[in-house]
Structure formats: C-alpha cells, structure tokens
Design an enzyme around this catalytic site. Structure first.
Site, mmCIF file in Angstrom:
data_model
loop_
_atom_site.group_PDB
_atom_site.id
_atom_site.type_symbol
_atom_site.label_atom_id
_atom_site.label_comp_id
_atom_site.label_asym_id
_atom_site.label_seq_id
_atom_site.Cartn_x
_atom_site.Cartn_y
_atom_site.Cartn_z
ATOM 1 N N CYS A 137 0.799 -0.992 0.377
ATOM 2 C CA CYS A 137 -0.088 -0.639 0.096
ATOM 3 C C CYS A 137 0.872 1.041 0.120
ATOM 4 O O CYS A 137 0.891 2.110 -1.147
ATOM 5 C CB CYS A 137 -1.129 0.214 0.936
ATOM 6 S SG CYS A 137 -2.746 -0.937 0.893
ATOM 7 N N HIS A 138 1.936 1.629 0.838
ATOM 8 C CA HIS A 138 2.584 2.797 0.979
ATOM 9 C C HIS A 138 3.982 2.118 0.617
ATOM 10 O O HIS A 138 4.709 3.285 1.331
ATOM 11 C CB HIS A 138 1.871 3.539 2.503
ATOM 12 C CG HIS A 138 0.516 3.451 2.078
ATOM 13 N ND1 HIS A 138 -0.587 2.744 2.597
ATOM 14 C CD2 HIS A 138 -0.752 4.887 1.496
ATOM 15 C CE1 HIS A 138 -1.343 3.073 2.023
ATOM 16 N NE2 HIS A 138 -1.544 4.261 2.199
ATOM 17 N N GLY A 139 4.917 1.116 1.204
ATOM 18 C CA GLY A 139 5.854 0.671 0.525
ATOM 19 C C GLY A 139 6.986 0.489 1.917
ATOM 20 O O GLY A 139 7.744 1.010 1.915
ATOM 21 N N TYR B 295 -5.019 11.947 -1.338
ATOM 22 C CA TYR B 295 -3.957 10.168 -1.020
ATOM 23 C C TYR B 295 -2.724 10.736 -1.469
ATOM 24 O O TYR B 295 -2.010 10.056 -0.229
ATOM 25 C CB TYR B 295 -4.636 9.261 -1.463
ATOM 26 C CG TYR B 295 -4.315 8.788 -1.519
ATOM 27 C CD1 TYR B 295 -4.461 7.881 -0.609
ATOM 28 C CD2 TYR B 295 -3.111 7.678 -2.564
ATOM 29 C CE1 TYR B 295 -4.284 5.934 -0.123
ATOM 30 C CE2 TYR B 295 -2.999 6.183 -1.863
ATOM 31 C CZ TYR B 295 -3.477 5.685 -1.288
ATOM 32 O OH TYR B 295 -3.587 4.362 -0.503
#
Lengths: 173, 412
Positions: A137-139, B295
């Site tokens: 998702c966000h590394g 986001y």
C-alpha cells in the site's frame, strides 16, 4: 421579596435555572451514551475464541497464514541463516528498536500479526529489501523478525499473545 | 439582496394562499424574479448542475437501496444481482456510480471558479464555508458508498482510511474500534456505512439550502467581482439564467452519458469486481480519482501522524480562505500576478491527482513533496502576501460598464 431586579446577587431563580440546566445536561448525556456505545465492538465480536494451529506441516523457510480476530497471523518457521540475519541487525539503529530474541518464544518460530502498522494493509511475505515483509500500500519494508526497517510504518509488526501447547500445536489469543 | 420587485397576488385564491403560506411569493422573489448579475459566464451554471447531481444521486440511491443487501454475506452478490437481474438495474447503478464522479467533477469546477473570482470574499464568507462543509460531507458520503459493493477496493480502501484515525495519540485505537464496530472492517462496519450513506445526502441537501439562503442575502458574485449597484446591473433569474443553466446542464449530461453508456467502468477499479477478502491485500490500493490529490499529500510525508494531519489540513485550510486572501479586489481578472499563481495552483492539484495514483517512490515521491509544499504555500504564503503587494489592473466603474472599460484597457 428580597429578590429585586437591580440586585446583582444571585437570585433563587438563577439557582433554579442552573440546577435545571445541569439536570438537563446529565439527563441528555445519559441518554446519549447508549446511542454512542452501540458503535463499539459488540459481545459477539469481543467473544473471539482462541485459534489453535497445527504447525507440524510448516517446512523451515516457509510460513503459514491463519485468521485470528478477522486479521491474518503469519507463523513463520525460520532457517538458521534467517535467525542469524535477524540477530545480526539487533544493534543497528532501527526505527523501532527491539532485539529479535524479545520478539519470539522459540527462535525458530516467528509469530506476528500480518497487519501493517502504517494503515492496516496486509504485508506480503518474502518481499521487500529485507526479505521479510513488504507492504504494497505505502511501501513499508519489514525484516525477517517483522521489524520495520524502511517506509512510513512507525512500529514493528505486532506479536500476538500465543503459547506452544505442544511441539506441533500453537494457541493464538 | 434588496429587490425592487415585489410579488403581487393576482386573484382571490393566490391572495388567500399568500396570507397563509407565502409559497408563491417566495418562489417568485427568490427564483423567478431573483435579480442576478447580467454578466455571469458559464462557470456560474455549476451551482444548478450540482443541485441536479445531488437529486440524481438521491433518486438512484433510493432505488438501489431497494435491491441491495447490507451484509457481508450478501452485499457483493446483491450488487451483481442489480447488474444482471433487476430491470434496468445496470443503468441505475452506472448512473449512481458515475454520478458520484460527475458530482465531484462539477464541484471541483465550482470551487475553482469561486477561487478565481474571489467568491469567498466579504460579504460571502459564510457561503464559502457552507460550501466547504458540503464538500467535506460529499467526501465522507462517497467514501462510505464506495464500501457498499464489498469488493476488494471497498474493503481495503475502508481499512486504510479508518486506520488513519488510529494515528491520533491516546484515543486513536479505541476510536478506530468504535468506528469499525470490531477489530477489522467487517459486517458491523458495512451496516453502519450503509445507514450513514443513506442519511448523509439528506444532510447535504439541508446544507445546500443554507448555502443558497446565504447566497441570496448578498446575491451572486460575478466575473468582474464588483457589487451590484442597481437595476441596470441585473436581469431576472427566469428566464435568463434558467435557460442558461439548463443548456449547460444538457452539455454536462452529454459527458455524463458518455461514461454511463460507453465507458461505465473507466473511473472505477477492476479489483472491486473481486469480492472482499480480509486475508489478501490488492497489490496497489488506490482511492477513487476525486480523492487522489489528498492521497498524494498523505503519502508525501514519511511520518504517519504528520501525513494524516497534512491531509486533513489540506481541506481545513479551505475553511480559512476568506481570511487568508488579503486582496480586497475579488476577481482574478484584475490581479495580474495572482493569475499566474492561480494557474500554477490548478496544475499543482492536477499533478497531485496524478501522483496519488502512482507508487510513492523515487521521482514520484519527490514530486509529491514539491506539489504538497506548493499546495500549502499557495494558501499560507501567496494569498496573504500577494494581496498586500500586488498592483491591480484598472477596474471598471460598475458591472454595466465592465465590457466597455475592458475595451479601454485593451486600447491603452
């Protein structure tokens, strides 16, 4: 009557206003609480039983993913090299410093909640720069001990409460 | 706004009704005869378009709720049931799902119009703030609606967003559990989202009424940004702007229909046609396009709490816009330097949207940091400072003279 309008002292009427108001607020709050508390996890959700897992089929270097409280748990049987790798990094400057030995009951077995401590995605095993877990998702990169090494996640993968019932059976929860 | 026009009941029946419920008086004075600046351009039609978007979403939503089942066991199948079995179910669902995108497209244009022409400035601050509240409610409503089909993106989008709350110190974890109704996104979460997704559009409707009420006190802003000085500056809302609004809405519907009939899934994600699975995260979690800029801001920061605060700050800063912009001149037309910063800001938001869909690594991460900085700098540095130092272009004397004086400026 001693209460006159030009008198600055509190009157009997002021007292009535304040007590009535206070009772109103307490009353409204006591009615509001059930309406709010119903949002919290209910009895059926909280009455989660523990999960018993047979770990005899897990080969060294592989893992098993099981569900507990609606979340995945990774049970990983580590090879000697992997254990050595994890312990080698114990004294590095880690984002969330923790020794490998403090995260396991038996060195061979690592049990962690498979929920990224960033925003709750499930990290993928055997990926990332540290060959532990990688969150798509966000590394966030986790090492073979489930410790956060790189990326936005603030803490290591959580270790759930568990115990070894026997050599081949583990009880989570 | 003081209107010279006063409603006069024509016959016995309307006189009788007028003294009991002045509904026709209200309609006449606030809709039909409402004095509206005569120089409004097509950017001013989006208020009407947005009202139609809201009505469309409410009608199609009520119909979808007749066929949808808010349960983790049934939700995904019931949406497929709507798509395959219900008469015209595919059409109604595609209108609703694409309608959300069109709603956001229209609201972005509406907001950027307000930003350029200074529609948030004195005396219209309350209109702007009510608009920001509507926008916030729209985001929450759209987010909850996206969870209902119970696909993979529904589930994991909800997981990521609700976990944002968990970053708050002290109360984070218990608040997260309260929102979820458990330890992970599950049936209690789906049920409450359905309930709230049904409720919030009506709340939005209420705030829209306040928004219009507040608008009808000073009346519309306009492209030159000058206040209406008298009858010579206005025309009646009907037929002049009813016709203009309907024409613009018809053009808007062409785009809407293109998506509904020719490309209904272009704005969605294929992963959402896979049923939710709590044990598998999709390789790449992406929110709907209209949330991408925020986001990108969230992911631009390496620190979890700071990222969340910045993301919410990106919306919160909008509420303070009327006081951050120190320029007295409303319209960007007469602000030569502001125009460049404004165009840069629009481009900045578009780039943020693009970056929100990319993996936050390397050049993308660097760019999202640069664009995030400019996003905040525009509000917190450019607008407060520029208003004090910018030399404005010559202004026309009034709305009626504006076209004339534009020619004069051009001739200089």
């Amino acid at each position: 009557m001693s209460d006159t309008l030009d008198d600055d002292k509190p009157t009997r009427r002021d007292f009535l206003y304040i007590t009535t108001g206070a009772f109103g607020v307490v009353g409204a709050a006591s009615v509001a609480w059930p309406l709010i508390d119903q949002l919290n996890p209910d009895a059926s959700v909280k009455a989660v039983s523990t999960v018993e897992v047979d770990i005899s089929s897990i080969e060294p270097g592989s893992f098993l993913k099981v569900a507990w409280r609606g979340k995945p748990i990774y049970i990983r049987r580590r090879t000697n090299e992997e254990i050595a790798d994890a312990e080698k990094d114990d004294n590095l400057n880690l984002p969330d410093p923790q020794k490998d030995i403090d995260r396991v009951q038996k060195k061979e077995w690592l049990v962690v909640v498979g929920v990224c401590t960033h925003l709750g995605c499930i990290p993928i095993a055997n990926q990332g720069e540290y060959e532990g877990w990688f969150c798509p998702c966000h590394g966030s990169h986790y090492d073979i001990s489930g410790r956060i090494r790189k990326g936005p996640a603030p803490t290591n993968l959580e270790v759930p409460p568990y115990e070894f019932v026997s050599d081949s059976l583990i009880k989570i929860g | 706004m003081d209107t010279d026009y006063k409603y006069e009941p024509k016959n016995g029946l309307t006189r009788w009704l007028d003294s009991r419920l002045p509904l026709m008086r209200f309609t006449s004075e606030h809709v039909l005869q409402f004095p509206t600046p005569k120089n409004l351009n097509y950017f001013w039609t989006f208020g009407f378009i947005l009202t139609m978007c809201l009505v469309t979403q409410i009608i199609t939503g009520i119909i979808l709720a007749m066929h949808y089942a808010p349960s983790t066991l049934l939700a995904f199948d019931s949406v497929e049931h709507i798509m395959r079995n219900v008469n015209y179910g595919w059409l109604i669902r595609y209108i609703h799902s694409n309608g959300a995108s069109m709603f956001f497209l229209a609201v972005f244009i509406h907001m950027f119009r307000g930003l350029y022409y200074g529609s948030y400035k004195e005396p219209r601050e309350v209109i702007w703030i009510l608009g920001c509240i509507i926008y916030l409610l729209m985001i929450v409503t759209a987010f909850m609606g996206y969870v209902l089909p119970w696909g993979q993106m529904s589930f994991w989008g909800a997981t990521v967003i609700i976990n944002l709350v968990g970053t708050l110190p002290l109360i984070g974890e218990s608040l997260t559990q309260m929102l979820l109704g458990g330890f992970a996104v599950d049936n209690p979460t789906l049920n409450r989202f359905f309930s709230l997704h049904y409720l919030l559009p009506f709340i939005i409707f209420g705030v829209v009424l306040l928004h219009i009420w507040a608008l009808h006190v000073p009346g519309n802003n306009n492209p030159v940004g000058l206040s209406v000085q008298g009858k010579q500056d206005t025309v009646a809302f009907h037929p002049y702007y009813t016709v203009k609004d309907f024409f613009a809405y018809t053009v808007f519907l062409l785009l809407f229909c293109y998506f509904i009939f020719y490309n209904p899934n272009a704005l969605g994600h294929a992963d959402n046609y896979i049923e939710a699975d709590a044990m598998v995260t999709p390789a790449h979690i992406v929110p709907e396009w209209y949330l991408l800029p925020f986001y990108a801001i969230l992911r631009a920061v390496p620190d979890k709490l700071a990222g969340v605060l910045l993301m919410f700050g990106a919306i919160a800063v909008l509420f303070f816009l009327p006081w951050l912009d120190t320029a007295k001149v409303r319209s960007g037309r007469y602000r030569p330097i502001f125009r460049y910063f404004y165009v840069l800001f629009v481009i900045d938001c578009l780039i943020l949207g693009y970056l929100g869909a990319q993996v936050p690594e390397g050049i993308y991460l660097f760019l999202s940091r640069v664009t995030t900085i400019y996003y905040f700098a525009f509000f917190l540095l450019v607008l407060p400072i520029l208003g004090r130092i910018e030399k404005m272009k010559p202004m026309p004397i009034g709305i009626s003279n504006s076209e004339l004086s534009r020619d004069m400026v051009a001739a200089e």
